[in-house]
Design an enzyme around this catalytic site. Structure first.
Site, PDB file in Angstrom:
ATOM      1  N   ARG A 122       9.075 -13.352  14.419  1.00 23.43           N
ATOM      2  CA  ARG A 122      10.158 -13.935  13.615  1.00 23.43           C
ATOM      3  C   ARG A 122       9.830 -15.342  13.131  1.00 23.43           C
ATOM      4  O   ARG A 122      10.506 -15.876  12.253  1.00 23.43           O
ATOM      5  CB  ARG A 122      11.457 -13.927  14.411  1.00 23.43           C
ATOM      6  N   GLN A 123       8.780 -15.953  13.683  1.00 21.88           N
ATOM      7  CA  GLN A 123       8.345 -17.268  13.209  1.00 21.88           C
ATOM      8  C   GLN A 123       7.190 -17.053  12.220  1.00 21.88           C
ATOM      9  O   GLN A 123       6.049 -17.420  12.477  1.00 21.88           O
ATOM     10  CB  GLN A 123       7.910 -18.141  14.384  1.00 21.88           C
TER      11      GLN A 123
ATOM     12  N   GLY B 143      -0.173 -19.913  38.937  1.00 22.69           N
ATOM     13  CA  GLY B 143       0.395 -19.269  37.762  1.00 22.69           C
ATOM     14  C   GLY B 143      -0.618 -18.804  36.738  1.00 22.69           C
ATOM     15  O   GLY B 143      -0.250 -18.128  35.774  1.00 22.69           O
ATOM     16  N   GLU B 144      -1.901 -19.153  36.909  1.00 22.17           N
ATOM     17  CA  GLU B 144      -2.921 -18.697  35.972  1.00 22.17           C
ATOM     18  C   GLU B 144      -3.095 -17.177  36.071  1.00 22.17           C
ATOM     19  O   GLU B 144      -2.990 -16.600  37.149  1.00 22.17           O
ATOM     20  CB  GLU B 144      -4.261 -19.385  36.263  1.00 22.17           C
TER      21      GLU B 144
ATOM     22  N   HIS C  33       8.235  -7.752  12.083  1.00 24.60           N
ATOM     23  CA  HIS C  33       9.444  -8.330  11.493  1.00 24.60           C
ATOM     24  C   HIS C  33       9.245  -8.647  10.020  1.00 24.60           C
ATOM     25  O   HIS C  33      10.181  -8.565   9.222  1.00 24.60           O
ATOM     26  CB  HIS C  33       9.835  -9.590  12.259  1.00 24.60           C
TER      27      HIS C  33
ATOM     28  N   ASP D  72      21.516  -7.295   6.803  1.00 26.20           N
ATOM     29  CA  ASP D  72      21.277  -8.487   5.988  1.00 26.20           C
ATOM     30  C   ASP D  72      20.412  -8.075   4.797  1.00 26.20           C
ATOM     31  O   ASP D  72      19.959  -6.930   4.691  1.00 26.20           O
ATOM     32  CB  ASP D  72      20.606  -9.612   6.802  1.00 26.20           C
TER      33      ASP D  72
ATOM     34  N   ALA E 255      22.162  -9.469  20.017  1.00 26.46           N
ATOM     35  CA  ALA E 255      23.097  -8.431  19.545  1.00 26.46           C
ATOM     36  C   ALA E 255      24.330  -8.998  18.863  1.00 26.46           C
ATOM     37  O   ALA E 255      25.245  -8.239  18.529  1.00 26.46           O
ATOM     38  CB  ALA E 255      23.527  -7.500  20.694  1.00 26.46           C
TER      39      ALA E 255
ATOM     40  N   LYS F 176      25.547 -12.042   4.963  1.00 26.06           N
ATOM     41  CA  LYS F 176      25.865 -12.931   6.076  1.00 26.06           C
ATOM     42  C   LYS F 176      25.144 -14.260   5.896  1.00 26.06           C
ATOM     43  O   LYS F 176      24.266 -14.406   5.047  1.00 26.06           O
ATOM     44  CB  LYS F 176      25.447 -12.290   7.402  1.00 26.06           C
TER      45      LYS F 176
END
Length: 317
Positions: free
Chosen positions: A101-102, A43-44, A135, A174, A229, A197
């Site tokens: 988003r973090q 997986g590397e 973001h 928002d 969504a 919201k």
């Protein structure tokens, strides 16, 4: 940071969005650089660069979308390979910046992962980052290298303007997207509305109130990311139930995880307009989706970076 005037440049890509990379390279009149990015049996990530980059201005196009960690590691290892091959300058072209988003501590003991990712990219050896619609704008400050932050709004705005819709209203899903909605409203010369919201838990939202007049309007809900969504489909249903004539959506990054496709298929949207910062197979597209390309904008920005031209002048267009 390595900077100055370079004799030539080369464009490379990982596996995250090869179609976009090929389109950008085609516009710039360059073939993609010869490189293979594969995996070992455990997986590397394995990266091989098959042509010289010594002293050249190098551009690595890689969205850190799903699978996020694989694509991020591909980017980091490609940057490291270019650095060790004595590239003159290394530009990380990241149409979609994962982990954005973090961006803050929302509660005690939260990590600020977007800062961590920025540190990794700088530590790997990147000299510049070119990205689109972060973001949160403050992520630019997480880097200790120059960041050119492109905007997808003009692409979306010009598309909706060409549709010649009347009685328009731009809706922010928002409070955090109000500036984005106002920018689109300026392009379309129309009012805005705001959805109030709350989020009882991650990836879930509840509509509390709608601020503004959407009665009898053709509404465009604008956002930077569409993930599951749920928020945008709930918002569309709410404003349709409250008397909107029709509902459209525009967004830059089509993450579309989990139940997103089913929600969009069953939604009240006349059309959902998305940019191609994240690749989508035909199986992940619905009949009410329209995709616009960011390749011309990135190609122009990369050309200006190479020639030491003004990238900010693109925003005036």
């Amino acid at each position: 940071m390595r900077s100055g005037v370079f004799a030539d440049y080369k464009i490379f890509t990982g596996n995250s969005n090869t179609e976009l990379a090929e389109e950008i390279a085609g516009i710039m009149g360059k073939p993609l650089g010869k490189a293979t990015v594969t995996k070992f049996s455990d997986g590397e990530i394995s990266v091989n660069i098959w042509e010289t980059v010594r002293g050249l201005d190098v551009y690595i196009i890689q969205s850190t979308c799903s699978p996020v960690n694989d694509n991020l590691m591909e980017l980091l290892i490609m940057i490291d390979a270019m650095k060790r091959a004595s590239a003159g300058r290394i530009n990380a072209i990241i149409p979609y910046y994962g982990y954005a988003r973090q961006d803050r501590k929302a509660k005690a003991r939260d990590p600020i992962t977007s800062k961590l990712v920025a540190d990794l990219i700088v530590a790997a050896g990147a000299d510049r980052v070119l990205t689109m619609d972060l973001h949160a704008n403050q992520i630019q400050g997480y880097f200790d290298i120059p960041v050119d932050h492109l905007l997808g709004m003009p692409i979306l705005g010009n598309y909706f303007k060409s549709k010649n819709l009347d009685d328009l209203c731009v809706v922010s899903p928002d409070h955090g997207s109000v500036t984005r909605a106002r920018n689109l409203a300026e392009i379309l010369n129309c009012p805005i509305a705001i959805i109030d919201k709350r989020r009882p838990e991650p990836n879930k939202s509840e509509i509390m109130n709608i601020i503004g007049n959407i009665q009898g309007k053709n509404c465009i809900i604008i956002d930077d990311i569409i993930d599951t969504a749920g928020t945008i489909c709930n918002a569309a249903k709410a404003i349709k139930d409250l008397g909107a004539k029709s509902v459209y959506a525009g967004a830059t990054h089509a993450v579309l995880s989990g139940p997103a496709l089913e929600r969009i298929k069953d939604s009240v949207f006349e059309e959902m307009v998305l940019l191609n910062t994240i690749p989508l197979t035909e199986e992940k597209k619905t009949s009410n989706m329209t995709f616009l390309s960011v390749a011309p904008l990135f190609a122009e920005a990369m050309t200006r970076v190479f020639s030491n031209g003004s990238v900010s002048a693109l925003f005036d267009k």
